[in-house]
Design an enzyme around this catalytic site. Structure first.
Site, PDB file in Angstrom:
ATOM      1  N   HIS A   1      -1.196 -15.056  -3.186  1.00 50.65           N
ATOM      2  CA  HIS A   1      -1.226 -14.888  -1.726  1.00 50.65           C
ATOM      3  C   HIS A   1      -0.152 -13.919  -1.241  1.00 50.65           C
ATOM      4  CE1 HIS A   1      -0.122 -15.970   2.450  1.00 50.65           C
ATOM      5  NE2 HIS A   1      -1.422 -15.995   2.603  1.00 50.65           N
TER       6      HIS A   1
ATOM      7  N   CYS B   1     -13.168  -2.392  -7.378  1.00 51.80           N
ATOM      8  CA  CYS B   1     -12.294  -2.701  -6.245  1.00 51.80           C
ATOM      9  C   CYS B   1     -11.155  -3.626  -6.658  1.00 51.80           C
ATOM     10  CB  CYS B   1     -13.094  -3.321  -5.100  1.00 51.80           C
ATOM     11  SG  CYS B   1     -13.955  -4.840  -5.548  1.00 51.80           S
TER      12      CYS B   1
END
Length: 807
Positions: free
Chosen positions: A440, A769
């Site tokens: 995160h 990606c």
């Protein structure tokens, strides 16, 4: 007939932009718009200008011109006391003097005529309210903007009050701030004239008013119109006393935009679109209205009205169209003031000038940081981004202590989750004990452009609060933390000299607020637009808690949701609006290049972190391999949330006109899942034949059965982060085994190579990606050599990767 230069009074319709030396920038612009743009449907209130000729006549008639020379002969520009003394003396001279009789009569005659024109009954009304605005003859010059430095008087009624207001405007030529500004810019203090505009007032005290910029004021992004709006008269916006409603309109799909393409069958290209890509409700607690004795007074805005937007959608679009026409006429970005008449409901443009404060900032260079030290670091970990941050350490052991954090400090903690976002935004750098490249803290710091070092294992034990440190992320994956402030340099690259590669270079992005700035990087579009950032940051509530809001039994959670969604009775509309606007900002930033938006890919633990999440999410031992992606969309309980996501994509494409948006399905385990999700997407309204639907390639089954998945989808985007984890069986958040996480592993390269070749054979899209090309130069080279169609990179690695690959 007298020439313009000899006249004391000129009506706006007699003035053009060529008359700046006579009437100043503000009045010249009003005249230009009335004569050239009224015919295009733009409303501009009538009025007249008292010319610079009248200013000099006033000075000479009262013999002020000679005294001013004596006053300024004594002026010491380096002394604040001298500035105040000089300004006061000059202003007193003008205020004590009287209008020459012929000039005074001419002003009163024009005012009576304006009052007659403005009266609905056609009767002369000498007490008609007007706005009296100063207009400096050097105002908005290319090298200087005097905007806002002179005086303006609103709701002025009566001949005597008008003459007093004009006199005060003339005196404002010598406001302290104006004198200081002229000195700074090298203008003569006593050769500088002033014109005064007298304009019919719009009854915006009974409605709303505000400002418009035909450019994004933060980044210089040119393709949006920014409109600010408040209740009442707009001076509170200028003074920064109130947070206005804020609207972004995308120019390129706006009906009636000057560049709008026409066809005989359809009319304007974007005729059906309403591209208001962002609507933020302001805190409109106060408003300015007419005072019966003249001038303005401030009142409170009723609570119910505070929660209403001060413009309708149609009014927003009308103002945006007008702003585009004005910008097109002047061929420069504009700073515009507008007002709505509460009696007639009409909109008016009351002023327009070149946008000079936030001049276009189209990026021409790229910055690269370089540390200058031979010191040994006190701590190392995995570097995120390629910047350097410095500041005081603040060790925050848990979420309950985040209020201790101060802006500009270095955040040091064990690990973060979405609850930490308020202080992560304020930090100069982030350091965590746990986590890898896709934890995160890593993902968010990239989105915010803040340097971070994760997986240090012992930062919270070694670093101490108030200790000064330098956080260096410029040396590849090896992030280093130094004690004290270490010197560094910033290199800049000329973007015009960046080479073009045969492989498309796209961008990974999730935070809408950095999209406009990021669009200036060399790119071929967006290879991955993540909506998780918008869910966590803008929406903050679990989608099913919004969908089932009326049935929720937990009163505490309902109150919290009500507080966040206060402007929406329909909580589903809150979700659709916020997510659509976030995606639209990204799509607009890169338009018309393709923007691939991935449907939500939160794991159960991340969904539980949203408000109301615990009501709908079970706890999983391993969320990474659990209830996520395609299986979630097919689940009957979660399906209403996925329907809302599809409605979002429809709004972005069909209402805003951003047809450059494609969609992508993440974590699709089986071919059957892929087929079922594809059917569901179409059932939920995304049926457009030009819509591309891609699938993430991030599980071994996606590789093994790639040919079957490509029969269903329009292409594949390789997610190397998850493909690495699922193939090698590692936990991305475990710092202890992070050394195994290497995308150059032969097994990973072989899988990727197979997918690239198969997509090429089937003439389907193939991109990547994942994080690896941004961090590992040799991996990016491998992809280039395999002839992958596109490589999508994090914004902070685009230039560096292109330069490396070009070699």
């Amino acid at each position: 007939m007298k020439s313009k230069s000899k006249k004391f009074i000129l009506w706006f319709k007699q003035i053009s932009k060529k008359d700046v030396p006579l009437v100043g920038g503000k009045n010249a612009s009003l005249g230009e718009m009335i004569s050239r743009l009224s015919k295009k449907g733009i409303n501009i209130p009538d009025g007249f200008a008292i010319t610079a000729k009248a200013y000099w006549y006033y000075l000479r008639a009262n013999k002020i011109d000679k005294t001013l020379k004596e006053i300024f002969a004594q002026f010491n520009p380096k002394s604040l006391a001298s500035l105040k003394k000089t300004g006061q003396a000059a202003r007193d001279l003008i205020l004590r003097s009287e209008f020459p009789e012929d000039l005074g009569k001419e002003i009163v005659k024009a005012y009576r005529r304006l009052s007659g024109i403005s009266s609905p009954e056609g009767k002369t009304s000498p007490t008609a309210p007007v706005a009296v605005r100063s207009s400096g003859v050097a105002e908005d010059a290319p090298r200087a903007s005097f905007a806002g430095q002179f005086e303006t008087f609103l709701n002025v009624s009566g001949e005597e009050n008008l003459l007093k207001a004009i006199k005060k405007c003339l005196a404002s030529t010598f406001n302290d701030r104006v004198i200081a500004y002229r000195e700074e810019k090298g203008f003569s203090q006593i050769k500088f004239a002033l014109s005064v505009g007298v304009q019919k007032m719009v009854r915006s005290d009974l409605a709303s008013s505000g400002v418009i910029f035909t450019i994004d004021t933060e980044t210089g992004f040119p393709n949006i119109v920014l409109i600010n709006s408040i209740w009442g008269i707009g001076e509170l916006i200028v003074k920064g006393k109130i947070t206005p409603d804020e609207f972004y309109v995308f120019k390129l799909t706006l009906p009636g935009h000057p560049e709008d393409e026409w066809s005989e069958d359809e009319g304007p290209r974007g005729n059906q679109y309403k591209p208001i890509i962002r609507k933020n409700l302001g805190r409109k607690t106060r408003k300015l209205v007419y005072n019966r004795k003249g001038g303005l007074k401030e009142l409170s805005v009723p609570q119910q009205k505070q929660l209403k937007f001060s413009l309708t959608d149609e009014e927003i679009l009308t103002l945006a169209r007008w702003a585009c026409l004005i910008e097109d006429h002047y061929k420069l970005p504009q700073d515009i003031e507008w007002a709505k008449d509460g009696k007639t409901g009409q909109l008016f443009i009351v002023q327009s000038r070149p946008e000079t404060v936030h001049a276009p900032k189209t990026a021409k260079t790229y910055e690269e940081y370089e540390i200058k030290t031979k010191k040994k670091p006190i701590l190392t970990g995995t570097a995120i981004g390629d910047k350097i941050g410095q500041g005081k350490v603040r060790v925050i052991p848990n979420i309950s202590k985040i209020t201790q954090f101060q802006k500009g400090e270095v955040l040091v903690t064990k690990m973060t989750d979405p609850d930490w976002m308020p202080i992560m935004r304020l930090s100069s750098a982030i350091v965590t004990d746990e986590g890898g490249k896709t934890a995160h803290a890593a993902i968010v710091s990239r989105e915010l452009g803040i340097p971070a070092i994760v997986g240090t294992q012992k930062a919270t034990k070694i670093l101490k609060t108030n200790q000064i440190v330098t956080v260096d992320c410029t040396q590849g994956l090896n992030g280093r933390i130094y004690s004290g402030k270490v010197p560094f340099e910033i290199k800049r690259y000329d973007l015009k000299k960046i080479p073009k590669l045969k492989t498309k270079i796209m961008i990974n992005i999730g935070a809408p607020e950095i999209a406009f700035k990021t669009s200036f990087l060399p790119n071929d579009g967006v290879g991955l637009a993540r909506i998780e950032f918008i869910l966590a940051e803008k929406i903050r509530v679990h989608p099913l808690a919004l969908y089932h809001f009326s049935k929720l039994k937990n009163k505490k959670i309902k109150r919290e949701i009500e507080k966040i969604t206060v402007e929406h009775k329909d909580k589903k509309e809150y979700f659709i609006k916020e997510l659509a606007e976030g995606i639209a900002q990204i799509a607009a930033a890169f338009y018309p290049k393709e923007v691939i938006v991935r449907f939500s890919d939160f794991k159960t633990n991340e969904y539980r972190n949203l408000i109301g999440g615990a009501l709908f999410e079970q706890e999983e031992a391993n969320p990474m391999l659990g209830f996520r992606g395609a299986c979630r969309y097919l689940d009957k309980e979660f399906q209403p949330a996925f329907r809302m996501e599809c409605q979002v994509m429809r709004r972005v494409r069909d209402t805003f006109g951003l047809k450059n948006v494609s969609v992508m399905v993440p974590f699709c385990r089986t071919v059957e899942e892929g087929r079922a999700v594809n059917t569901l997407i179409k059932r939920f309204g995304l049926k457009s034949p030009d819509l591309k639907i891609y699938v993430m390639c991030e599980i071994p089954s996606n590789v093994i059965l790639a040919d079957k998945f490509l029969d269903i989808f329009d292409g594949m985007s390789i997610g190397s982060n998850d493909l690495l984890q699922t193939s090698l069986g590692i936990d991305r958040d475990n710092a202890k085994i992070s050394y195994i996480a290497d995308e150059t592993n032969p097994a990973i390269k072989k899988m990727i190579s197979k997918v690239i070749k198969l997509c090429a054979q089937k003439k389907k899209y193939c991109g990547i990606c994942g994080q690896a090309p941004s961090d590992i130069p040799e991996f990016a080279e491998f992809l280039l050599n395999e002839d992958i169609e596109s490589i999508s990179l994090n914004p902070d690695t685009v230039i560096k990767t292109i330069l490396n690959l070009a070699k």
